[in-house]
Structures are given as C-alpha cells and as structure tokens.
Design a protein around this motif. Structure first.
Motif, PDB file in Angstrom:
ATOM      1  N   ARG A 173      39.533  -0.088  24.481  1.00  0.00           N
ATOM      2  CA  ARG A 173      39.585   1.218  25.142  1.00  0.00           C
ATOM      3  C   ARG A 173      39.059   2.315  24.226  1.00  0.00           C
ATOM      4  NH1 ARG A 173      44.753  -0.629  26.663  1.00  0.00           N
ATOM      5  NH2 ARG A 173      45.683   0.767  25.097  1.00  0.00           N
ATOM      6  N   ASN A 177      35.906   4.613  25.130  1.00  0.00           N
ATOM      7  CA  ASN A 177      36.063   6.065  25.228  1.00  0.00           C
ATOM      8  C   ASN A 177      35.177   6.786  24.223  1.00  0.00           C
ATOM      9  OD1 ASN A 177      37.970   5.907  27.280  1.00  0.00           O
ATOM     10  ND2 ASN A 177      39.666   5.680  25.836  1.00  0.00           N
ATOM     11  N   ARG A 331      53.728  10.667  31.239  1.00  0.00           N
ATOM     12  CA  ARG A 331      52.431  10.857  30.576  1.00  0.00           C
ATOM     13  C   ARG A 331      52.566  11.280  29.123  1.00  0.00           C
ATOM     14  NH1 ARG A 331      47.429  13.736  32.660  1.00  0.00           N
ATOM     15  NH2 ARG A 331      46.798  12.554  30.802  1.00  0.00           N
ATOM     16  N   GLN A 334      51.229   8.699  26.754  1.00  0.00           N
ATOM     17  CA  GLN A 334      49.784   8.540  26.878  1.00  0.00           C
ATOM     18  C   GLN A 334      49.026   9.612  26.104  1.00  0.00           C
ATOM     19  OE1 GLN A 334      48.720   8.422  31.000  1.00  0.00           O
ATOM     20  NE2 GLN A 334      50.093   6.705  31.479  1.00  0.00           N
ATOM     21  N   LEU A 335      49.647  10.779  25.919  1.00  0.00           N
ATOM     22  CA  LEU A 335      48.972  11.861  25.208  1.00  0.00           C
ATOM     23  C   LEU A 335      48.699  11.510  23.752  1.00  0.00           C
ATOM     24  CD1 LEU A 335      50.897  14.974  26.597  1.00  0.00           C
ATOM     25  CD2 LEU A 335      48.649  14.106  27.286  1.00  0.00           C
ATOM     26  N   GLU A 337      47.600   8.619  22.778  1.00  0.00           N
ATOM     27  CA  GLU A 337      46.525   7.644  22.728  1.00  0.00           C
ATOM     28  C   GLU A 337      45.188   8.369  22.556  1.00  0.00           C
ATOM     29  OE1 GLU A 337      46.800   4.417  22.652  1.00  0.00           O
ATOM     30  OE2 GLU A 337      48.993   4.458  22.847  1.00  0.00           O
ATOM     31  N   GLN A 340      42.922  11.020  25.240  1.00  0.00           N
ATOM     32  CA  GLN A 340      43.790  11.373  26.361  1.00  0.00           C
ATOM     33  C   GLN A 340      44.177  12.844  26.221  1.00  0.00           C
ATOM     34  OE1 GLN A 340      44.602   9.332  28.919  1.00  0.00           O
ATOM     35  NE2 GLN A 340      43.360   7.710  27.987  1.00  0.00           N
ATOM     36  N   ARG A 341      43.998  13.609  27.291  1.00  0.00           N
ATOM     37  CA  ARG A 341      44.381  15.012  27.265  1.00  0.00           C
ATOM     38  C   ARG A 341      44.820  15.437  28.664  1.00  0.00           C
ATOM     39  NH1 ARG A 341      38.897  14.632  25.767  1.00  0.00           N
ATOM     40  NH2 ARG A 341      37.395  15.357  27.334  1.00  0.00           N
ATOM     41  N   ARG A 344      40.731  18.145  31.453  1.00  0.00           N
ATOM     42  CA  ARG A 344      39.400  17.947  30.899  1.00  0.00           C
ATOM     43  C   ARG A 344      38.508  19.123  31.284  1.00  0.00           C
ATOM     44  NH1 ARG A 344      37.931  12.859  29.137  1.00  0.00           N
ATOM     45  NH2 ARG A 344      39.568  11.283  29.288  1.00  0.00           N
ATOM     46  N   GLY A 352      40.522  14.882  22.818  1.00  0.00           N
ATOM     47  CA  GLY A 352      41.717  14.078  23.081  1.00  0.00           C
ATOM     48  C   GLY A 352      42.122  13.205  21.909  1.00  0.00           C
ATOM     49  N   SER A 356      46.625  11.699  18.738  1.00  0.00           N
ATOM     50  CA  SER A 356      46.500  10.335  18.215  1.00  0.00           C
ATOM     51  C   SER A 356      46.333  10.361  16.694  1.00  0.00           C
ATOM     52  CB  SER A 356      45.307   9.630  18.864  1.00  0.00           C
ATOM     53  OG  SER A 356      44.094  10.294  18.580  1.00  0.00           O
TER      54      SER A 356
END
Length: 409
Positions: A173, A177, A331, A334-335, A337, A340-341, A344, A352, A356
């Motif tokens: 991933r 990305n 979520r 997930q932020l 990772e 991820q934001r 967008r 993002g 992380s």
C-alpha cells in the motif's frame, strides 16, 4: 529435517540405553559376587584314618571327630564352594555381556525408528515453511493435534507469518500510494513542458508562469521525498541517542511555528515542564512539529491547540489536543497510516505522512502512542516517553523498538 539430527538422536538414545544397561549389570554382578560365608559341618571321623592317611568321617553314634579332621573338611568344602562360585560368576558375566550386546543392537534400531517418529512433525513443519513464499504468505501451517512443543512452535510460526503478511500488505500500500503521489506532479510537469514547447505563440510571460508552476511542483516533490526519507529513517530505528529535554524541543518548535498559527488564527495553550529523555533531537523536533502542524492545519477558525508536557510514573507524557472538525472514531487509527488524511485538496502541500512519521519516530524512541477523537470535534494525541534517570539511562532499560508504535483508539 536433516538426517544428521536423526542420527544424533539415534546415537544418543542408544548410548543412553547401553550405559544404563551396563550400570544395571554391573550393580547386579557386584551384588551377586559378595564373599560367601565359610561352610562348617560337624561329622564323625575314624581314628585309624583312610587308605592314604586322610581322616575318615563317620556318621555313626558315639564317635567323636578330631579338630584336625573338621578343619580339613571345612577347607575342602570352602574350596569347592569357591570354585563353583567363580564358575557361576564367569558364566553370569559371559551371558550378561551377550545379552547386553544383543540389546545394544536392538536399542540402536529402536532408537533410529523412535527418532524418525519424533522428528516427523518437524519434517512436516519444515516442508510447510519451505512451501510458503511471498506469493502465498496468506497460507498457514495450521498443525492439528495435542498441545505440545511442536504445536506451540507451529502457532508461533503462524503468528510470524500473519505479522509478515500484514507488513507486506502495508509495504504494498505504501509503495502504491507513494507512486500515486509522485505520478500526479510528474504528469503535470510533463504537460507544462509540452505546452511550452508546442505553443508557438508563447511569450516570455507565459514561460515565466509555467516555470513558476514547475518550481512549485518541484518544491512539492522535494517535501514529499524528504518526508519519505524521514519515515524510512525513523522506522529503521536509532543508531545513537543523546539527552534531550522535551520542554526545550516544544518551545523551539512553537517559536518556529508562530507565524503559521497566527496565519490560521489558532490560539496555542502551552503547559510544559522539564522532561529529560534519551533520543535524537532532530527527529523529536520533527515529531513535535508534525503534531503542531497537524493540530493547527486541521482546525476551525478561532480554534485552539492545547499542548501539555508532564512527568508521571517515570514517563514524560506529551499531549496535543486541538479543536476541529469531528473525526469518526473508526478513522483515528487510519490517520497514522501513510498517505491518509481527513480531506484531500490538490496542491495543498500535504501528503498524509505527518502522523505516520510521528508514529515511526515514537516507535524509534520506545514511546507509547495513543489517540482518540474528541466528542465536540478535534483529536487528542498522547505520547509517553521513558524518562532519563540521573545516571544517564532511561528508567525502562530496554533497546529502542524497531516496530511501529501501537495506536489505540
């Protein structure tokens, strides 16, 4: 399973059986070979003696044996008893050695078969592990049977494969990305260059405008590559550490970020106390800067950011709380990772990677990371670092972790 392990097991079992058999036979031989008591019998002898002058033993009534006759008779009986005992012990020794030789050969064969039976589950595990590769890492050994050392080993391998699968999926991933994030500005750069080349009526002003756009895109790509490099360095771990006061780090970051907070109209509430930790100053500054930037950028007009740093239970606890839009509880994890934001926006300069990077730097400093959404909107991020003691060592003396810090929701 290599055959040499089976040979070692067979030899070990065989030697153990032979040694125990030899000790058992030795103990039996010593117990049987104890000195026998002298045999003393009272008989009646003839006073005239035998044909060659030996005392003649009579058993009739009224005769009295002489002491010499009794001694001679006892010597003869003891001599015969000793000879019989020696012959019996020799026979026992020969037969015991023969039995031990036969059982030694039999024990080697049985040990070979037993080693094969014992190592069969290990051969199954080895074959299963060799069968699994990057293309079928989702498969598991799934050993069935009673709970023993082999099943525990199989479960440990399955757990390792599960973590490896998750790491590979995360890596895929991340690469996808990153490729997407880099492909977009490259496409725009190519379009701008083609436009400049194909437009025959282009003026110096249009060239200047395109060059400015290309410069902004290049700056955007540089920031992205710098973030990716920081993320990679943080996940690799720390090669060396130095004493760092988190309070000074927070103060330095806030002084640098003051124009940004004023531009967004966000109020900073800062409550810190000295908190010495062991780490890398540059990475810790990047961690605090990312937290402050995230709290300021994802905020509401006239919002606030609350930063507290306190020492509790031999830990330095850094908490960053901001007002802002409502964050769904599912979520929050997930932020943290990559890429991820919450929202967008093209060309906003955000990739993002901020949170992380925070997670990776926290893991490299053996810090615990926790985050949860505020009911009224915004996010609360807690970081707990081991405090640095007077002797220059952290209270929790364990090596820096190279795994990602856990994010709790």
């Amino acid at each position: 399973m290599p055959r040499r392990v089976r040979v070692r097991f067979a030899v070990l079992f065989g030697l153990l059986f032979i040694s125990s058999g030899a000790v058992l036979l030795g103990i039996t031989y010593l117990l049987v070979n104890r000195p026998a008591r002298k045999v003393v019998n009272v008989f009646h002898v003839s006073p005239t003696g035998g044909p060659r002058g030996e005392p003649v033993i009579r058993s009739g009534p009224g005769s009295e044996p002489s002491p010499a006759a009794l001694d001679w008779l006892n010597d003869q009986l003891n001599e015969q008893s000793a000879k019989m005992h020696d012959a019996q012990m020799h026979e026992l020794l020969v037969q015991s050695a023969t039995a031990l030789t036969i059982m030694a050969a039999l024990s080697v064969v049985l040990s070979w078969l037993l080693a094969r039976r014992v190592l069969r589950p290990m051969r199954t595990l080895t074959a299963g592990i060799c069968r699994i590769s990057a293309s079928n890492v989702h498969e598991r050994l799934a050993v069935e049977g009673p709970r023993d050392e082999v099943s525990e080993l199989a479960d440990s391998v399955d757990g390792l494969l599960e973590r490896l699968e998750a790491a590979l999926e995360s890596h895929k991933r991340f690469v996808a990305n990153a490729a997407h994030e880099l492909r977009t500005p490259l496409t725009v750069e190519r379009a701008l260059l083609e436009e400049s080349l194909l437009d025959r009526d282009a003026t110096a002003e249009s060239f200047r405008e395109n060059f400015e756009r290309l410069l902004r895109i290049s700056t955007h790509q540089g920031a992205l590559l710098e973030s990716l490099l920081t993320l990679a360095v943080s996940e690799r771990g720390l090669d060396r550490t130095e004493p760092v006061d988190l309070a000074e780090v927070v103060g330095s970051v806030l002084l640098t970020r003051l124009p940004e907070t004023e531009r967004h109209g966000v109020r900073i509430v800062n409550r810190v106390e000295p908190a010495p930790v062991a780490g890398d100053t540059a990475l810790l500054e990047r961690l605090v800067a990312n937290l402050v930037h995230n709290a300021v950028y994802y905020n509401v007009p006239d919002g606030s950011v609350d930063i507290t740093l306190r020492c509790h239970d031999r830990r330095a606890v850094l908490t960053v709380t901001n007002t802002g839009p409502e964050v769904p509880g599912d979520r929050v994890d997930q932020l943290f990772e990559p890429f991820q934001r919450m929202r967008r926006t093209a060309g906003d300069g955000h990739h993002g990677l901020g949170l992380s990077i925070v997670r990776a730097i926290a893991a490299a400093h053996d810090a615990t990371l926790g985050a949860h959404a505020r009911p009224e909107g915004g996010l609360v991020v807690d970081l707990s670092f081991p405090l640095l003691g007077n002797g220059g060592k952290t209270y929790e003396s364990r090596p820096p972790s190279r795994a990602a810090a856990a994010t709790t929701v």
